[in-house]
Design a protein around this motif. Structure first.
Motif, PDB file in Angstrom:
ATOM      1  N   LEU A 307       0.841  -1.201   0.000  1.00 19.52           N
ATOM      2  CA  LEU A 307       0.000   0.000   0.000  1.00 19.52           C
ATOM      3  C   LEU A 307       0.879   1.255   0.000  1.00 19.52           C
ATOM      4  O   LEU A 307       0.631   2.203  -0.754  1.00 19.52           O
ATOM      5  N   MET A 308       1.932   1.228   0.807  1.00 14.58           N
ATOM      6  CA  MET A 308       2.849   2.380   0.883  1.00 14.58           C
ATOM      7  C   MET A 308       3.513   2.636  -0.473  1.00 14.58           C
ATOM      8  O   MET A 308       3.610   3.767  -0.930  1.00 14.58           O
ATOM      9  N   SER A 309       4.013   1.533  -1.090  1.00  8.50           N
ATOM     10  CA  SER A 309       4.766   1.749  -2.328  1.00  8.50           C
ATOM     11  C   SER A 309       3.855   2.090  -3.494  1.00  8.50           C
ATOM     12  O   SER A 309       4.275   2.733  -4.449  1.00  8.50           O
ATOM     13  N   SER A 310       2.551   1.687  -3.401  1.00  7.93           N
ATOM     14  CA  SER A 310       1.646   2.035  -4.504  1.00  7.93           C
ATOM     15  C   SER A 310       0.978   3.391  -4.285  1.00  7.93           C
ATOM     16  O   SER A 310       0.289   3.900  -5.149  1.00  7.93           O
ATOM     17  N   SER A 311       1.170   3.978  -3.107  1.00  9.08           N
ATOM     18  CA  SER A 311       0.559   5.293  -2.833  1.00  9.08           C
ATOM     19  C   SER A 311       1.613   6.281  -2.337  1.00  9.08           C
ATOM     20  O   SER A 311       1.536   6.751  -1.205  1.00  9.08           O
ATOM     21  N   PRO A 312       2.624   6.574  -3.166  1.00  8.19           N
ATOM     22  CA  PRO A 312       3.668   7.487  -2.691  1.00  8.19           C
ATOM     23  C   PRO A 312       3.081   8.857  -2.365  1.00  8.19           C
ATOM     24  O   PRO A 312       2.168   9.316  -3.048  1.00  8.19           O
ATOM     25  N   GLY A 313       3.573   9.447  -1.307  1.00 10.19           N
ATOM     26  CA  GLY A 313       3.092  10.779  -0.936  1.00 10.19           C
ATOM     27  C   GLY A 313       1.897  10.734   0.000  1.00 10.19           C
ATOM     28  O   GLY A 313       1.513  11.736   0.579  1.00 10.19           O
ATOM     29  N   THR A 314       1.282   9.552   0.166  1.00 13.75           N
ATOM     30  CA  THR A 314       0.135   9.453   1.076  1.00 13.75           C
ATOM     31  C   THR A 314       0.646   9.173   2.486  1.00 13.75           C
ATOM     32  O   THR A 314       1.553   8.368   2.660  1.00 13.75           O
ATOM     33  N   PHE A 315       0.089   9.871   3.456  1.00 10.32           N
ATOM     34  CA  PHE A 315       0.525   9.677   4.831  1.00 10.32           C
ATOM     35  C   PHE A 315      -0.290   8.554   5.459  1.00 10.32           C
ATOM     36  O   PHE A 315      -1.482   8.701   5.720  1.00 10.32           O
ATOM     37  N   LEU A 316       0.322   7.398   5.628  1.00 10.15           N
ATOM     38  CA  LEU A 316      -0.374   6.236   6.180  1.00 10.15           C
ATOM     39  C   LEU A 316       0.248   5.874   7.525  1.00 10.15           C
ATOM     40  O   LEU A 316       1.466   5.836   7.662  1.00 10.15           O
ATOM     41  N   VAL A 317      -0.597   5.654   8.513  1.00 11.56           N
ATOM     42  CA  VAL A 317      -0.080   5.316   9.850  1.00 11.56           C
ATOM     43  C   VAL A 317      -0.306   3.830  10.108  1.00 11.56           C
ATOM     44  O   VAL A 317      -1.437   3.348  10.027  1.00 11.56           O
ATOM     45  N   PRO A 318       0.763   3.075  10.387  1.00 13.78           N
ATOM     46  CA  PRO A 318       0.579   1.636  10.615  1.00 13.78           C
ATOM     47  C   PRO A 318      -0.026   1.364  11.987  1.00 13.78           C
ATOM     48  O   PRO A 318       0.146   2.151  12.915  1.00 13.78           O
ATOM     49  N   THR A 319      -0.704   0.242  12.109  1.00 16.70           N
ATOM     50  CA  THR A 319      -1.178  -0.181  13.432  1.00 16.70           C
ATOM     51  C   THR A 319       0.023  -0.730  14.200  1.00 16.70           C
ATOM     52  O   THR A 319       1.081  -0.997  13.610  1.00 16.70           O
ATOM     53  N   LEU A 320      -0.145  -0.919  15.509  1.00 13.41           N
ATOM     54  CA  LEU A 320       1.006  -1.322  16.335  1.00 13.41           C
ATOM     55  C   LEU A 320       1.581  -2.680  15.934  1.00 13.41           C
ATOM     56  O   LEU A 320       2.791  -2.887  15.991  1.00 13.41           O
ATOM     57  N   ASP A 321       0.710  -3.610  15.505  1.00 11.75           N
ATOM     58  CA  ASP A 321       1.233  -4.931  15.128  1.00 11.75           C
ATOM     59  C   ASP A 321       2.088  -4.815  13.868  1.00 11.75           C
ATOM     60  O   ASP A 321       3.161  -5.435  13.766  1.00 11.75           O
ATOM     61  N   ILE A 322       1.654  -3.979  12.922  1.00 18.52           N
ATOM     62  CA  ILE A 322       2.431  -3.776  11.691  1.00 18.52           C
ATOM     63  C   ILE A 322       3.750  -3.071  12.031  1.00 18.52           C
ATOM     64  O   ILE A 322       4.818  -3.404  11.506  1.00 18.52           O
ATOM     65  N   ASP A 323       3.672  -2.143  12.979  1.00 21.36           N
ATOM     66  CA  ASP A 323       4.868  -1.428  13.424  1.00 21.36           C
ATOM     67  C   ASP A 323       5.890  -2.404  14.029  1.00 21.36           C
ATOM     68  O   ASP A 323       7.102  -2.265  13.822  1.00 21.36           O
ATOM     69  N   GLY A 338      18.614  -6.623  -1.057  1.00 22.83           N
ATOM     70  CA  GLY A 338      18.499  -7.368  -2.310  1.00 22.83           C
ATOM     71  C   GLY A 338      17.309  -8.301  -2.288  1.00 22.83           C
ATOM     72  O   GLY A 338      16.889  -8.801  -3.300  1.00 22.83           O
ATOM     73  N   ARG A 339      16.752  -8.523  -1.070  1.00 22.15           N
ATOM     74  CA  ARG A 339      15.561  -9.359  -0.998  1.00 22.15           C
ATOM     75  C   ARG A 339      14.441  -8.549  -0.348  1.00 22.15           C
ATOM     76  O   ARG A 339      13.650  -9.041   0.425  1.00 22.15           O
ATOM     77  N   GLY A 340      14.430  -7.234  -0.636  1.00 28.44           N
ATOM     78  CA  GLY A 340      13.343  -6.420  -0.109  1.00 28.44           C
ATOM     79  C   GLY A 340      13.648  -5.811   1.239  1.00 28.44           C
ATOM     80  O   GLY A 340      12.882  -5.965   2.182  1.00 28.44           O
ATOM     81  N   ALA A 341      14.813  -5.175   1.387  1.00 27.76           N
ATOM     82  CA  ALA A 341      15.114  -4.461   2.623  1.00 27.76           C
ATOM     83  C   ALA A 341      14.074  -3.362   2.806  1.00 27.76           C
ATOM     84  O   ALA A 341      13.614  -2.782   1.825  1.00 27.76           O
ATOM     85  N   PRO A 342      13.669  -3.084   4.062  1.00 31.83           N
ATOM     86  CA  PRO A 342      12.564  -2.165   4.297  1.00 31.83           C
ATOM     87  C   PRO A 342      12.680  -0.867   3.520  1.00 31.83           C
ATOM     88  O   PRO A 342      11.710  -0.438   2.901  1.00 31.83           O
ATOM     89  N   GLU A 343      13.872  -0.236   3.532  1.00 28.25           N
ATOM     90  CA  GLU A 343      13.961   1.086   2.913  1.00 28.25           C
ATOM     91  C   GLU A 343      14.000   1.026   1.390  1.00 28.25           C
ATOM     92  O   GLU A 343      13.856   2.049   0.733  1.00 28.25           O
ATOM     93  N   THR A 344      14.229  -0.163   0.836  1.00 32.09           N
ATOM     94  CA  THR A 344      14.178  -0.249  -0.616  1.00 32.09           C
ATOM     95  C   THR A 344      12.739  -0.497  -1.077  1.00 32.09           C
ATOM     96  O   THR A 344      12.396  -0.286  -2.220  1.00 32.09           O
ATOM     97  N   LEU A 345      11.888  -0.954  -0.152  1.00 33.85           N
ATOM     98  CA  LEU A 345      10.496  -1.199  -0.522  1.00 33.85           C
ATOM     99  C   LEU A 345       9.702   0.095  -0.566  1.00 33.85           C
ATOM    100  O   LEU A 345       8.945   0.342  -1.476  1.00 33.85           O
ATOM    101  N   VAL A 346       9.871   0.904   0.464  1.00 35.81           N
ATOM    102  CA  VAL A 346       9.163   2.179   0.508  1.00 35.81           C
ATOM    103  C   VAL A 346      10.100   3.250   1.024  1.00 35.81           C
ATOM    104  O   VAL A 346      11.044   2.964   1.732  1.00 35.81           O
TER     105      VAL A 346
END
Ligand SMILES: [Zn+2]
Length: 350
Positions: A307-323, A338-346
């Motif tokens: 959702l984050m990578s398909s909606s750049p610029g949108t301010f999305l707040v994760p729930t605590l479990d996702i956090d 190289g296998r989807g490090a967090p900062e390369t995903l979004v």
């Protein structure tokens, strides 16, 4: 626990935690700059620092972009980079047991040898009274007390110190203190500048000033104030986020580009929430049916990332479990490169 009376600790209970975290950051700096890649050959359990220092390391790791870049940029962090990989590999494979166990003699010995301070943070507080800092104007080494009764200590909000060199007597404050310039950064800055100028097909003559003189001229015109340096950058670069990222490496006299006291304090509120949920209780997720909850969390985390990578610029707040899944993934950022490090995903999730 050591007698706290002889320690110049804040009387105000609210100021004690930031003071304790401040000393933990000092201890972390001593440890990680003394840590060599060869130390890691002894195994992680033998070189694990005390819990207060682990807390700082953890907060630093939760800024994976800065952590990885500092590791490349600052030679003194080579050992920490290696140990960080061992730490990530030990997550879920004996790390919590190593942390909970009484420290072994080897672990205590390694710590004392590397830092010359006691393993126990409260005993250590009796030894840690000041740090040497460089005057930003004349580069004289000045001893800065951590705490003073006037509230002007290095770890106090009103930090202020006069340079002891008679011909200087510059007032060192949080606004003027900075990381001593790093030769590697300067060379890198030159390369980037040359590439940009070549791309613009500009034929500018080389500045007549030497590197040191140019540096002096910039700092003098900014009156050694890092906010003023930032303003000067703003004139030629209008990307505030980019400037913040560069300046973050120089806003204090430490080598880290993350302000670690603030990072630990912010992390504290997240840990309190996890603790209140009892998710930090030992064996809370041990039963098979409880582990299903973790699988759900990971699935929700993946969905959130998409959702984050398909909606750049949108301010999305994760729930605590996702956090929680995000925090865990950050600790393994280097492993998962190289296998989807967090900062390369979004880019907007931090
Ligand atoms: Zn000075």
């Amino acid at each position: 626990m050591a007698n706290m009376e002889c320690v110049l600790a804040p009387h105000d209970a609210g100021a004690r935690w930031p003071w304790f975290v401040g000393l933990a950051v000092e201890r972390f700096e001593k440890w990680c700059t003394a840590l060599k890649p060869s130390h890691t050959e002894q195994g992680l359990a033998s070189i694990l620092p005390p819990l207060d220092v682990l807390m700082v390391w953890h907060a630093y790791l939760l800024n994976p972009g800065c952590y990885a870049e500092d590791g490349i940029r600052v030679k003194a962090l080579e050992g920490l980079q290696q140990a960080g990989e061992d730490l990530a590999a030990a997550l879920g494979h004996g790390l919590s047991e190593s942390i909970s166990a009484d420290p072994s003699n080897t672990r205590i010995h390694n710590w004392v040898e590397m830092t010359s301070t006691p393993f126990d943070p409260f005993q250590s507080a009796e030894h840690l009274m000041s740090r040497d800092i460089l005057c930003p104007k004349c580069s004289t080494t000045v001893q800065a007390p951590y705490m003073t009764v006037e509230g002007t200590g290095y770890l106090q909000p009103g930090f202020s110190l006069t340079c002891t060199r008679k011909t200087c007597q510059f007032t060192i404050t949080p606004e003027t203190i900075r990381t001593p310039t790093n030769g590697f950064d300067q060379r890198r800055g030159q390369v980037i500048k040359r590439v940009i100028l070549r791309a613009l097909s500009l034929h500018l003559s080389e500045s007549p000033l030497s590197e040191a003189a140019r540096f002096d001229s910039v700092m003098t015109s900014a009156d050694y104030n890092m906010d003023a340096v930032r303003q000067m950058l703003t004139v030629s670069m209008n990307d505030g986020k980019f400037i913040d990222r560069i300046m973050s490496a120089y806003v204090d006299d430490k080598i880290f580009s993350v302000e670690l006291i603030g990072a630990v304090l912010r992390q504290g509120s997240f840990v309190t929430k996890m603790h209140n949920f009892q998710w930090t209780r030992p064996a809370f997720f041990d039963k098979f049916e409880e582990q299903i909850a973790l699988h759900h969390i990971i699935a929700r985390y993946h969905a959130f990332m998409e959702l984050m990578s398909s909606s750049p610029g949108t301010f999305l707040v994760p729930t605590l479990d996702i956090d929680l899944a995000w925090h865990t993934h950050q600790l393994m950022a280097r492993q998962s490169l190289g296998r989807g490090a967090p900062e390369t995903l979004v880019s907007g999730f931090s």
